[in-house]
Design an enzyme around this catalytic site. Structure first.
Site, mmCIF file in Angstrom:
data_model
loop_
_atom_site.group_PDB
_atom_site.id
_atom_site.type_symbol
_atom_site.label_atom_id
_atom_site.label_comp_id
_atom_site.label_asym_id
_atom_site.label_seq_id
_atom_site.Cartn_x
_atom_site.Cartn_y
_atom_site.Cartn_z
ATOM 1 C CE1 TYR A 58 47.064 8.116 0.564
ATOM 2 C CE2 TYR A 58 45.023 9.187 -0.044
ATOM 3 C CZ TYR A 58 45.816 8.581 0.899
ATOM 4 O OH TYR A 58 45.348 8.428 2.187
ATOM 5 C CG LEU A 211 34.501 -1.700 4.183
ATOM 6 C CD1 LEU A 211 34.198 -1.699 2.690
ATOM 7 C CD2 LEU A 211 33.419 -2.465 4.946
ATOM 8 N NE ARG A 213 44.018 0.197 5.571
ATOM 9 C CZ ARG A 213 44.873 1.120 5.164
ATOM 10 N NH1 ARG A 213 44.946 1.440 3.901
ATOM 11 N NH2 ARG A 213 45.608 1.763 6.044
ATOM 12 N N GLY A 214 39.132 -3.682 2.929
ATOM 13 C CA GLY A 214 38.370 -4.679 2.173
ATOM 14 C C GLY A 214 38.258 -6.007 2.898
ATOM 15 C CB SER A 217 34.469 -5.739 1.928
ATOM 16 O OG SER A 217 35.149 -6.764 1.218
HETATM 17 N N1 NAP Z 1 44.848 9.134 7.270
HETATM 18 C C1 NAP Z 1 45.374 7.999 6.914
HETATM 19 O O1 NAP Z 1 46.415 7.598 7.430
HETATM 20 C C2 NAP Z 1 44.711 7.153 5.880
HETATM 21 C C3 NAP Z 1 45.213 5.871 5.619
HETATM 22 C C4 NAP Z 1 44.574 5.101 4.654
HETATM 23 C C5 NAP Z 1 43.474 5.585 3.987
HETATM 24 N N2 NAP Z 1 43.009 6.843 4.247
HETATM 25 C C6 NAP Z 1 41.842 7.383 3.516
HETATM 26 O O2 NAP Z 1 40.712 6.593 3.798
HETATM 27 C C7 NAP Z 1 40.132 6.095 2.592
HETATM 28 C C8 NAP Z 1 39.510 4.734 2.839
HETATM 29 O O3 NAP Z 1 40.514 3.841 3.296
HETATM 30 P P1 NAP Z 1 40.769 2.420 2.692
HETATM 31 O O4 NAP Z 1 40.527 2.471 1.226
HETATM 32 O O5 NAP Z 1 42.066 1.933 3.122
HETATM 33 O O6 NAP Z 1 39.734 1.540 3.449
HETATM 34 P P2 NAP Z 1 38.499 0.623 3.196
HETATM 35 O O7 NAP Z 1 37.341 1.445 2.775
HETATM 36 O O8 NAP Z 1 38.446 -0.167 4.440
HETATM 37 O O9 NAP Z 1 38.939 -0.386 2.056
HETATM 38 C C9 NAP Z 1 38.794 -0.169 0.698
HETATM 39 C C10 NAP Z 1 38.942 -1.498 0.008
HETATM 40 O O10 NAP Z 1 37.767 -2.245 0.328
HETATM 41 C C11 NAP Z 1 37.241 -2.812 -0.823
HETATM 42 N N3 NAP Z 1 35.769 -2.899 -0.765
HETATM 43 C C12 NAP Z 1 35.039 -4.024 -0.791
HETATM 44 N N4 NAP Z 1 33.746 -3.758 -0.703
HETATM 45 C C13 NAP Z 1 33.624 -2.441 -0.666
HETATM 46 C C14 NAP Z 1 32.528 -1.573 -0.591
HETATM 47 N N5 NAP Z 1 31.282 -2.001 -0.555
HETATM 48 N N6 NAP Z 1 32.755 -0.260 -0.549
HETATM 49 C C15 NAP Z 1 34.017 0.215 -0.566
HETATM 50 N N7 NAP Z 1 35.107 -0.569 -0.653
HETATM 51 C C16 NAP Z 1 34.911 -1.891 -0.691
HETATM 52 C C17 NAP Z 1 37.673 -1.904 -1.945
HETATM 53 O O11 NAP Z 1 37.489 -2.754 -3.018
HETATM 54 P P3 NAP Z 1 38.102 -2.959 -4.428
HETATM 55 O O12 NAP Z 1 39.523 -3.414 -4.203
HETATM 56 O O13 NAP Z 1 37.230 -3.973 -5.020
HETATM 57 O O14 NAP Z 1 38.030 -1.630 -5.089
HETATM 58 C C18 NAP Z 1 39.042 -1.462 -1.490
HETATM 59 O O15 NAP Z 1 40.010 -2.416 -1.872
HETATM 60 C C19 NAP Z 1 41.273 6.112 1.584
HETATM 61 O O16 NAP Z 1 40.801 6.167 0.265
HETATM 62 C C20 NAP Z 1 42.020 7.351 1.990
HETATM 63 O O17 NAP Z 1 41.409 8.490 1.427
HETATM 64 C C21 NAP Z 1 43.603 7.608 5.188
#
Ligand code: NAP
Length: 334
Positions: A58, A211, A213-214, A217
């Site tokens: 990352y 979420l 990826r938001g 959300s």
């Molecule tokens: N194992 C794997 O293959 C894999 C793949 C992807 C991710 N991950 C892990 O999982 C974590 C979470 O995944 P993700 O970030 O893709 O998914 P997510 O939590 O579904 O999406 C995060 C996005 O949602 C937005 N968002 C809107 N409201 C929110 C709220 N109340 N709380 C949190 N976020 C909100 C964020 O906003 P903003 O843009 O406004 O900040 C960000 O852009 C990653 O950080 C990573 O550590 C693992």
């Protein structure tokens, strides 16, 4: 607020019921603010979040350096509670490109050595390859992590985005704490075969993309442009007609959220939390505001009628578009 806890697998550690995914603080969702990212990690630790998730790829090491800095500048008691989950194996190039995965035992040890250094810690709490290396049997990759466990450099073995057969082979090699995999109201693919398998084997699920990826959300609109370097520009669910269809689902969810006095994001996170004690959602908050909203999901109780209303608003398979583009789908086993 007292943080609720869950245990990762039958052999793994106790962790907060919500984990903080730090990916967006370094990569994929456009620019992030470094000071706000560190303040968000500190606020999460202060609220009792103990699980921080990262990947060495990352931001090509940036995310681990950021977490290392946040841990060093946190109060000692908070730092000591923190458990860091690290993914490795993705190969990068200086242009920011991606060129496959490396799960060879020597590579696993090499990746771990660099991660320990960047994080500034003497062990990694949960270590996992991000995607299966098709050229290396999972037994060899997991076996190399198990050797790191024996030496004290890693505490627990995890998996990421693998299917039932790989999970069984890995679990026959070493105790597995958790499988990290996408799971949300609109990504329910794990329910058919993968979740029954992890449950049979005593492995937890750390759910990402709760979420989508938001997308679900409640903060995404079709007229809000994404930054040019935001990888969601390439995700099928964020494209044209798919986006409009998916945002209609969000509006159906919003009606339920309003009746519950909660936000759409809180309902989506609470729904994942409601799926079982073996499931720990990772929220991808990059700001204290989003973190605070996400933590509010822990106070949302969904009863049978709420769950039925949510299922009606967003039935399984309701989303338009795959969760990844074709090139990335080729690397996942679901
Ligand atoms: N194992 C794997 O293959 C894999 C793949 C992807 C991710 N991950 C892990 O999982 C974590 C979470 O995944 P993700 O970030 O893709 O998914 P997510 O939590 O579904 O999406 C995060 C996005 O949602 C937005 N968002 C809107 N409201 C929110 C709220 N109340 N709380 C949190 N976020 C909100 C964020 O906003 P903003 O843009 O406004 O900040 C960000 O852009 C990653 O950080 C990573 O550590 C693992």
């Amino acid at each position: 607020m007292t943080m609720q806890t869950r245990t990762l697998g039958s052999t793994g550690p106790q962790v907060s019921a919500l984990g903080l995914g730090c990916m967006g603080m370094s990569a994929l969702y456009g620019e992030a603010d470094r000071a706000e990212s560190i303040a968000t990690i500190h606020a999460a630790l202060e609220a009792g979040v103990t699980l921080l998730d990262t990947g060495d790829f990352y931001g090509v090491g940036h995310n681990e350096l950021l977490i290392g800095e946040a841990l060093r500048s946190a109060p000692a008691a908070r730092r000591e509670q923190a458990l860091v989950s690290v993914k490795f194996g993705a190969l990068r190039d200086p242009d920011g490109g991606w060129s496959g995965y490396d799960g060879r035992p020597a590579a696993v040890k090499n990746f771990a050595a660099y991660s320990l250094q960047r994080l500034g810690v003497d062990h990694i709490d949960v270590y996992r390859i991000a995607r299966l290396d098709p050229d290396v049997p999972i037994e060899e990759t997991v076996g190399a992590i198990a050797e790191l466990v024996e030496k004290g450099y890693v505490r627990h073995v995890g998996l990421s985005e693998v299917g039932a057969e790989t999970i069984r082979r890995a679990a026959a090699t070493a105790p597995i704490a958790d499988l990290q995999i996408e799971y949300s109201l609109i990504s329910r693919g794990i329910e058919t075969e993968i979740l029954p398998t992890t449950r049979e084997l005593g492995i937890s699920v750390t759910a990402y993309g709760v979420l989508s990826r938001g997308l679900i959300s409640g903060h995404v609109t079709s007229d809000r442009p994404l930054a040019a370097n935001d990888f969601r520009n390439f995700l099928p669910r964020f494209q044209g007609k798919n986006l409009q269809h998916n945002l209609n689902l969000v509006e159906a969810l919003r009606k339920i959220a309003e009746q519950k006095g909660a936000s759409v994001a809180q309902i989506a996170i609470a729904w994942v939390l409601s799926r079982g004690e073996d499931i720990v959602p990772l929220v991808g908050a990059r700001t204290r505001e989003r973190l605070g909203e996400s933590l509010g999901a822990l106070d949302v109780t969904l009863d049978t009628a709420d769950l039925a209303a949510i299922e009606e608003a967003v039935p399984p398979g309701a989303a338009a578009g795959e969760r990844y583009g074709a090139a990335q789908m080729a690397h996942v086993e679901l």
